[in-house]
Design a protein around this motif. Structure first.
Motif, short mmCIF file in Angstrom:
data_model
loop_
_atom_site.label_atom_id
_atom_site.label_comp_id
_atom_site.label_asym_id
_atom_site.label_seq_id
_atom_site.Cartn_x
_atom_site.Cartn_y
_atom_site.Cartn_z
N ASN A 349 0.79 -1.11 -0.12
CA ASN A 349 -0.01 0.05 -0.21
C ASN A 349 0.96 1.50 0.02
N LYS A 352 1.94 1.66 -3.34
CA LYS A 352 0.86 1.99 -4.28
C LYS A 352 0.42 3.58 -3.98
N TYR A 353 -0.11 3.93 -2.77
CA TYR A 353 -0.43 5.15 -2.64
C TYR A 353 0.88 6.32 -2.08
N ASP A 377 4.48 6.48 5.37
CA ASP A 377 4.61 6.98 3.87
C ASP A 377 4.40 8.42 3.56
N ILE A 382 -5.15 9.62 3.87
CA ILE A 382 -6.64 9.24 3.86
C ILE A 382 -7.10 10.24 4.60
N ILE A 390 -11.58 2.06 5.86
CA ILE A 390 -10.49 1.55 5.17
C ILE A 390 -10.25 0.04 5.64
N TRP A 395 -13.59 -2.25 0.65
CA TRP A 395 -13.43 -0.61 0.61
C TRP A 395 -12.17 -0.30 0.04
N GLN A 396 -12.36 0.89 -0.88
CA GLN A 396 -11.55 1.63 -1.54
C GLN A 396 -11.92 2.99 -1.76
N ALA A 397 -10.84 3.88 -1.30
CA ALA A 397 -11.14 5.30 -1.34
C ALA A 397 -11.24 5.75 -2.74
N SER A 400 -8.10 6.43 -4.67
CA SER A 400 -7.02 5.07 -4.90
C SER A 400 -7.79 4.34 -5.81
N GLY A 406 -5.47 -3.58 -7.01
CA GLY A 406 -5.91 -3.52 -5.71
C GLY A 406 -7.36 -4.26 -5.65
N SER A 407 -7.76 -4.60 -4.46
CA SER A 407 -8.97 -5.31 -4.31
C SER A 407 -9.62 -4.60 -2.84
N GLY A 408 -9.29 -4.03 -2.05
CA GLY A 408 -9.86 -3.64 -0.94
C GLY A 408 -9.86 -4.63 0.08
N GLY A 410 -6.70 -6.07 1.44
CA GLY A 410 -5.34 -6.07 2.19
C GLY A 410 -5.51 -5.62 3.92
N LEU A 411 -6.34 -4.55 3.78
CA LEU A 411 -6.24 -3.84 5.20
C LEU A 411 -6.98 -4.57 6.03
N PHE A 437 0.80 3.45 9.28
CA PHE A 437 -0.03 2.48 9.63
C PHE A 437 0.62 1.81 10.95
#
Ligand code: ADP
Length: 445
Positions: A349, A352-353, A377, A382, A390, A395-397, A400, A406-408, A410-411, A437
């Motif tokens: 992440n 990615k972000y 990072d 967010i 999240i 769920w994905q913002a 993003s 990404g699948s939403g 991971g978190l 995080f």
């Protein structure tokens, strides 16, 4: 047979047995005591009369003489046996001579009588006092006991049966409510049904609260399951639609070899995306349902985190540099495989972000009661309202969604791993500035 009826039958049986035993006991006592009771009363009354009889002013004073007392009839006779005073309960014409000091039994018709005589010796003459009592005279205590027992005990029996039945009925009525609520949930038509019992016996209230809590959990898990199924099918449908449309396009007559090449690449990408999604779903489901075993042991987390950071290969590096600040020899009880997945998800992440040519910092530190793993990072960040969401599956913002891998999931996985270790996963982030995080694991987990 219902518990209510079983209880009633049992208590009724026991009460009946008790009443029967008491009655038998009273009758036995009565049988043996009535005879003795009648005889002793006869002697007492006759002797008392003999003592109380006084000779005054040339005649007898009959005022204190009891001609009838406690079932005993008394007569006074002269020394030749002629009745002076009193009457007997029967017309006894039989010849029964007077006799001092003995209780005799005579029969008149179908009745038996006890007879007792006392002789009073006077200076000039004498007097006989004769007492008679029916041998079955029932004015004694034993008889009173019998009457009381045979009238009171059946009433007590009836009262206790009715009371027991009412008590059972009242106590078990709430169970019917519990049953109805459970039935409507089993039928599947109303998952929101609750017993919601505010009054009644404490045990039943507690039971109903436990059931309500269970219904809450059931409802939540049904909703989550429904949500999960619809989210998963929705996420899988997107790459499938792309694959189908690519296939459709390649069927056209004017398709060139370059077009075929592009189509195959696109299908490959979508298939990879689906495969990643399925892997993530499987990982998450296994973790949540506990289908896989995750043995815990005390591990050197510092060494593991260092290795992962050194070996991690992001999908796109985008000029981002990774720095570490790892406290050496942090030992904690954990499952290393899961902890590795957790860190890899956070690193993925962060790349990615993260902002292009930005920085990622991984730190590991131990405290008195916990170990903290942080991934920081300086990426897109967010927003405050999104920070609570999240951790939800899929769920994905909006910001993003432009990142096409990404699948939403991971978190959610990170969150569940932390929870499995008895710890927490949290985020602190500012939109446009970056995110940190933190996964915390208690040292005694
Ligand atoms: P995804 O596969 O979309 O990354 P995750 O569960 O890992 O799914 O993350 C959920 C969402 O949380 C992401 O879509 C993104 O919006 C947000 N997010 C996660 N990590 C970061 C981060 N380091 N910076 C900014 N947003 C993030």
């Amino acid at each position: 047979m219902s518990i209510k009826w079983r209880m009633t039958v049992w208590f009724t049986g026991m009460m009946l047995l008790m009443v029967a035993l008491v009655l038998v006991f009273v009758f036995i006592v009565n049988k043996y005591s009535v005879t003795g009771d009648a005889k002793s009363r006869l002697i007492d009354v006759v002797e008392d009369n003999a003592e109380d009889l006084e000779f005054e002013n040339g005649g007898f004073n009959w005022k204190r003489f009891d001609f009838y007392s406690h079932g005993v009839y008394c007569i006074a006779c002269d020394k030749d046996g002629r009745i002076l005073r009193g009457t007997l309960p029967f017309d006894y014409s039989g010849d029964l001579p007077f006799e001092v000091g003995a209780v005799r039994t005579i029969s008149v018709g179908s009745d038996n009588y006890y007879v007792y005589d006392v002789y009073i010796d006077l200076e000039l003459s004498g007097m006989w006092i004769r007492g008679v009592i029916n041998s079955a005279d029932s004015s004694g205590i034993a008889h009173v006991l019998t009457v009381l027992a045979s009238s009171l005990l059946p009433s007590i029996l009836a009262f206790s049966i009715a009371g027991g039945w009412l008590l059972g009925w009242g106590s078990f009525r709430p169970l019917t409510r519990i049953n109805n609520a459970a039935e409507s949930i089993v039928d599947g038509d109303d998952l929101s049904a609750r017993i919601n019992m505010k009054h009644g016996a404490r045990e039943i209230r507690k039971l109903s609260q436990t059931f309500d809590a269970m219904f809450d959990r059931l409802e939540q898990s049904f909703i989550a399951q429904k949500q999960f199924t619809s989210d998963a099918s929705h996420e899988l449908r997107t790459p499938l639609t792309v694959i189908l449309s690519e296939c459709d396009r390649s069927h056209r007559k004017d398709t060139t070899p370059e077009d075929y090449q592009k189509t195959i690449t696109s299908i490959e990408n979508q298939a990879e995306k689906m495969s990643g999604l399925i892997d993530s779903l499987l990982d998450l489901t296994r973790l949540q349902q506990g289908t896989d075993r995750y043995p815990m042991s005390v591990c050197n987390l510092s060494a593991a985190v260092t290795d992962i950071c050194e070996e991690f290969v992001p999908a796109q590096r985008r000029g981002i540099s990774l720095k570490t600040d790892i406290e050496p020899d942090v030992n904690v009880r954990c499952n290393l495989r899961l902890m590795a997945s957790c860190l890899q998800n956070l690193l993925q992440n962060a790349y990615k972000y993260g902002k292009e040519n930005g920085h990622i910092r991984v730190s590991l530190s131990s405290h008195s009661d916990r170990v903290e793993l942080k991934v920081n990072d300086d990426g897109i960040g967010i927003s405050k309202e999104d920070q609570a969401r999240i951790w939800q599956r899929f769920w994905q913002a909006d910001t993003s969604r432009s990142v096409d891998y990404g699948s939403g999931l991971g978190l959610s996985y990170v969150h569940d791993i932390a929870q499995l270790h008895g710890g927490t996963a949290s985020v602190s982030s500012t939109l446009g500035v970056g995110s940190t995080f933190t996964v915390t694991i208690p040292l005694n987990s």
